[in-house]
Design a protein around this motif. Structure first.
Motif, PDB file in Angstrom:
ATOM      1  N   LEU A 210      -8.282  -1.462   4.906  1.00 61.21           N
ATOM      2  CA  LEU A 210      -7.197  -0.888   5.705  1.00 61.21           C
ATOM      3  C   LEU A 210      -7.711  -0.504   7.086  1.00 61.21           C
ATOM      4  O   LEU A 210      -8.815   0.018   7.217  1.00 61.21           O
ATOM      5  CB  LEU A 210      -6.605   0.349   5.030  1.00 61.21           C
ATOM      6  CG  LEU A 210      -5.913   0.158   3.689  1.00 61.21           C
ATOM      7  CD1 LEU A 210      -5.342   1.478   3.195  1.00 61.21           C
ATOM      8  CD2 LEU A 210      -4.814  -0.883   3.775  1.00 61.21           C
TER       9      LEU A 210
ATOM     10  N   ILE B  43       0.848  -1.195   0.000  1.00 55.69           N
ATOM     11  CA  ILE B  43       0.000   0.000   0.000  1.00 55.69           C
ATOM     12  C   ILE B  43       0.880   1.240   0.000  1.00 55.69           C
ATOM     13  O   ILE B  43       0.661   2.170  -0.772  1.00 55.69           O
ATOM     14  CB  ILE B  43      -0.956   0.009   1.212  1.00 55.69           C
ATOM     15  CG1 ILE B  43      -1.910  -1.183   1.172  1.00 55.69           C
ATOM     16  CG2 ILE B  43      -1.709   1.322   1.306  1.00 55.69           C
ATOM     17  CD1 ILE B  43      -2.916  -1.152   0.061  1.00 55.69           C
ATOM     18  N   GLN B  44       1.885   1.267   0.866  1.00 60.15           N
ATOM     19  CA  GLN B  44       2.770   2.428   0.932  1.00 60.15           C
ATOM     20  C   GLN B  44       3.519   2.617  -0.380  1.00 60.15           C
ATOM     21  O   GLN B  44       3.735   3.741  -0.816  1.00 60.15           O
ATOM     22  CB  GLN B  44       3.743   2.297   2.108  1.00 60.15           C
ATOM     23  CG  GLN B  44       3.049   2.461   3.441  1.00 60.15           C
ATOM     24  CD  GLN B  44       3.987   2.318   4.620  1.00 60.15           C
ATOM     25  OE1 GLN B  44       5.036   1.688   4.526  1.00 60.15           O
ATOM     26  NE2 GLN B  44       3.601   2.895   5.732  1.00 60.15           N
TER      27      GLN B  44
ATOM     28  N   GLN C 257      -3.334   1.793   9.560  1.00 58.14           N
ATOM     29  CA  GLN C 257      -2.786   1.788   8.202  1.00 58.14           C
ATOM     30  C   GLN C 257      -3.154   3.083   7.474  1.00 58.14           C
ATOM     31  O   GLN C 257      -2.334   3.650   6.748  1.00 58.14           O
ATOM     32  CB  GLN C 257      -3.284   0.579   7.427  1.00 58.14           C
ATOM     33  CG  GLN C 257      -2.697  -0.730   7.921  1.00 58.14           C
ATOM     34  CD  GLN C 257      -3.382  -1.937   7.321  1.00 58.14           C
ATOM     35  OE1 GLN C 257      -4.608  -2.000   7.229  1.00 58.14           O
ATOM     36  NE2 GLN C 257      -2.582  -2.909   6.891  1.00 58.14           N
ATOM     37  N   LEU C 258      -4.373   3.551   7.676  1.00 60.52           N
ATOM     38  CA  LEU C 258      -4.786   4.806   7.061  1.00 60.52           C
ATOM     39  C   LEU C 258      -3.946   5.971   7.593  1.00 60.52           C
ATOM     40  O   LEU C 258      -3.513   6.840   6.826  1.00 60.52           O
ATOM     41  CB  LEU C 258      -6.270   5.065   7.312  1.00 60.52           C
ATOM     42  CG  LEU C 258      -7.240   4.132   6.608  1.00 60.52           C
ATOM     43  CD1 LEU C 258      -8.649   4.311   7.154  1.00 60.52           C
ATOM     44  CD2 LEU C 258      -7.214   4.345   5.100  1.00 60.52           C
TER      45      LEU C 258
ATOM     46  N   VAL D 274       1.097   4.247  -2.753  1.00 57.58           N
ATOM     47  CA  VAL D 274       0.929   5.661  -2.400  1.00 57.58           C
ATOM     48  C   VAL D 274       2.138   6.455  -2.867  1.00 57.58           C
ATOM     49  O   VAL D 274       2.000   7.525  -3.467  1.00 57.58           O
ATOM     50  CB  VAL D 274       0.696   5.827  -0.883  1.00 57.58           C
ATOM     51  CG1 VAL D 274       0.771   7.286  -0.469  1.00 57.58           C
ATOM     52  CG2 VAL D 274      -0.634   5.221  -0.482  1.00 57.58           C
TER      53      VAL D 274
ATOM     54  N   THR E  88      -0.469   5.926   6.113  1.00 55.49           N
ATOM     55  CA  THR E  88      -0.517   6.418   4.738  1.00 55.49           C
ATOM     56  C   THR E  88      -0.672   7.932   4.723  1.00 55.49           C
ATOM     57  O   THR E  88      -0.008   8.625   3.937  1.00 55.49           O
ATOM     58  CB  THR E  88      -1.665   5.729   3.974  1.00 55.49           C
ATOM     59  OG1 THR E  88      -1.463   4.307   4.032  1.00 55.49           O
ATOM     60  CG2 THR E  88      -1.718   6.167   2.533  1.00 55.49           C
TER      61      THR E  88
ATOM     62  N   LYS F  73      -9.874   9.195  -0.708  1.00 53.66           N
ATOM     63  CA  LYS F  73      -8.790   8.213  -0.583  1.00 53.66           C
ATOM     64  C   LYS F  73      -8.937   7.386   0.691  1.00 53.66           C
ATOM     65  O   LYS F  73      -8.672   6.190   0.695  1.00 53.66           O
ATOM     66  CB  LYS F  73      -7.418   8.897  -0.625  1.00 53.66           C
ATOM     67  CG  LYS F  73      -7.112   9.566  -1.953  1.00 53.66           C
ATOM     68  CD  LYS F  73      -7.127   8.565  -3.088  1.00 53.66           C
ATOM     69  CE  LYS F  73      -6.764   9.198  -4.399  1.00 53.66           C
ATOM     70  NZ  LYS F  73      -6.827   8.268  -5.515  1.00 53.66           N
TER      71      LYS F  73
ATOM     72  N   LYS G  79     -11.665   4.900   0.091  1.00 53.28           N
ATOM     73  CA  LYS G  79     -11.156   3.819  -0.754  1.00 53.28           C
ATOM     74  C   LYS G  79     -10.304   2.853   0.076  1.00 53.28           C
ATOM     75  O   LYS G  79     -10.429   1.635  -0.057  1.00 53.28           O
ATOM     76  CB  LYS G  79     -10.328   4.385  -1.905  1.00 53.28           C
ATOM     77  CG  LYS G  79      -9.827   3.333  -2.868  1.00 53.28           C
ATOM     78  CD  LYS G  79      -9.066   3.940  -4.031  1.00 53.28           C
ATOM     79  CE  LYS G  79      -8.602   2.855  -4.977  1.00 53.28           C
ATOM     80  NZ  LYS G  79      -7.848   3.406  -6.107  1.00 53.28           N
ATOM     81  N   GLY G  80      -9.461   3.401   0.947  1.00 53.32           N
ATOM     82  CA  GLY G  80      -8.638   2.562   1.817  1.00 53.32           C
ATOM     83  C   GLY G  80      -9.490   1.707   2.740  1.00 53.32           C
ATOM     84  O   GLY G  80      -9.205   0.523   2.941  1.00 53.32           O
ATOM     85  N   GLU G  81     -10.544   2.292   3.271  1.00 54.65           N
ATOM     86  CA  GLU G  81     -11.445   1.523   4.135  1.00 54.65           C
ATOM     87  C   GLU G  81     -12.114   0.395   3.352  1.00 54.65           C
ATOM     88  O   GLU G  81     -12.252  -0.718   3.856  1.00 54.65           O
ATOM     89  CB  GLU G  81     -12.512   2.434   4.745  1.00 54.65           C
ATOM     90  CG  GLU G  81     -11.973   3.339   5.827  1.00 54.65           C
ATOM     91  CD  GLU G  81     -13.024   4.256   6.403  1.00 54.65           C
ATOM     92  OE1 GLU G  81     -12.995   4.471   7.622  1.00 54.65           O
ATOM     93  OE2 GLU G  81     -13.883   4.758   5.648  1.00 54.65           O
TER      94      GLU G  81
END
Length: 101
Positions: free
Chosen positions: A46, A4-5, A50-51, A8, A54, A37, A40-42
């Motif tokens: 995530l 994920i990172q 984690q959110l 990003v 990011t 964003k 979307k991560g949720e």
């Protein structure tokens, strides 16, 4: 999380300058973009942590590479630069919470 990172970081590096200017020109536009964003991560599953991590990556990029376009961004940059890593992490959590409301 590393994947994920990496995504990003790739998106930050490949950001279209016109799109970046559009997003950063107004704080409400920035909040809306960040909110999209986060949502979307949720949806990808995530966690809050984690959110926030990011959001830290994005905040570090903005603080080190972009000039604030408005007073809200200027305040965020000053807060970010004045905090230690733990305080920055807390601010990242607060930013995530702010855009989720």
């Amino acid at each position: 999380m590393d994947n994920i990172q990496g995504k990003v970081q790739e998106e930050i590096n490949n950001a279209n300058p016109e799109k970046k200017e559009e997003i950063l020109s107004s704080f409400s536009t920035f909040k809306s973009y960040l909110g999209d964003k986060v949502a979307k991560g949720e949806s990808l599953g995530l966690s809050e942590e984690q959110l926030a991590k990011t959001a830290e990556m994005v905040a570090n990029y903005l603080a080190n590479n972009e000039e604030p376009r408005n007073r809200e961004e200027n305040l965020l940059k000053e807060l970010w630069k004045s905090g230690n890593q733990e305080q920055q992490h807390g601010l990242a959590h607060m930013l995530v919470n702010m855009v989720k409301q």
